[in-house]
Design an enzyme around this catalytic site. Sequence first.
Site, PDB file in Angstrom:
ATOM      1  N   CYS A  93      25.279  -9.844  20.446  1.00  0.00           N
ATOM      2  CA  CYS A  93      24.141 -10.745  20.218  1.00  0.00           C
ATOM      3  C   CYS A  93      23.178 -10.676  21.400  1.00  0.00           C
ATOM      4  CB  CYS A  93      24.608 -12.156  19.899  1.00  0.00           C
ATOM      5  SG  CYS A  93      23.287 -13.137  19.126  1.00  0.00           S
ATOM      6  N   HIS A 181      28.160 -11.607  15.748  1.00  0.00           N
ATOM      7  CA  HIS A 181      29.124 -12.294  16.622  1.00  0.00           C
ATOM      8  C   HIS A 181      30.554 -12.027  16.133  1.00  0.00           C
ATOM      9  CE1 HIS A 181      26.790 -14.752  19.420  1.00  0.00           C
ATOM     10  NE2 HIS A 181      25.917 -14.949  18.448  1.00  0.00           N
ATOM     11  N   GLU A 183      33.099 -11.943  17.861  1.00  0.00           N
ATOM     12  CA  GLU A 183      34.052 -12.601  18.766  1.00  0.00           C
ATOM     13  C   GLU A 183      34.330 -14.053  18.423  1.00  0.00           C
ATOM     14  OE1 GLU A 183      30.285 -14.275  20.478  1.00  0.00           O
ATOM     15  OE2 GLU A 183      30.917 -12.669  19.145  1.00  0.00           O
TER      16      GLU A 183
END
Length: 236
Positions: A93, A181, A183
């Site tokens: 990001c 994203h 994660e």
Amino acid sequence: MARDPRVLVVQHQDDCPPALIGRWLLEAGCVVDIRRPYAGGLPLPLDLADHEGLVVLGGSMGAEDDEAHPWLASAKELVRAGAAERKPVLGICLGHQLAAVALGGTVEVNPAGRQFGVLPIGWTGRAGADPLLGSLPARAIHWNNDVVTELPRRAVVLAHAPDGAVQAARFAETVWGVQAHPEVDEAIVKAWAADEREEIGPELVDRALVDMTEAAAELEAAWQPVAAAFAGSMRA
């Protein structure tokens, strides 16, 4: 005997931790060195001499906001060091945007509007052979206003978002960025949603939370191999 690879992780704010990617890298046998320069802890190193790889996480600031967040300039310098030394770098990001800017690209507010929710990944024909992203995860969570609008010289687009924006790229031989994203876990997304519920709109936020919750297991299974490939690239 070779040491376990050390990964430098640059975190920009408390609500954007490494979360799943941190866990996956630990499971892959990496030493994860998380630096939080915004919190007054250990500063970012001047180079990657003590690390085999670099992960730059997301955040709410812009890729050019160096004056308000001085460590961003250092993060970009580390990206350039990774590219020069051919050490693996992954930007997520904001990290994706910082990597692009560090190597000569441009980041702007997305003219198509905010990217939000679980979106399909529009992989290009070159993505399947990519050593990091070649597992081709089908979807990912997006939560961003800015996008890369001009790529660094010699960069390769690996995916386009539904609105046509760059969704993933290989900015240099060992430098990758993903606008999504991969994660985040459910707790992180819920915290973001609570903070921006009125700004985004309650109905849209509620629908997106349902989608993200339903997709959580699929997304984790799809993106874990990317982290494993990143860990493996540090041993190559």
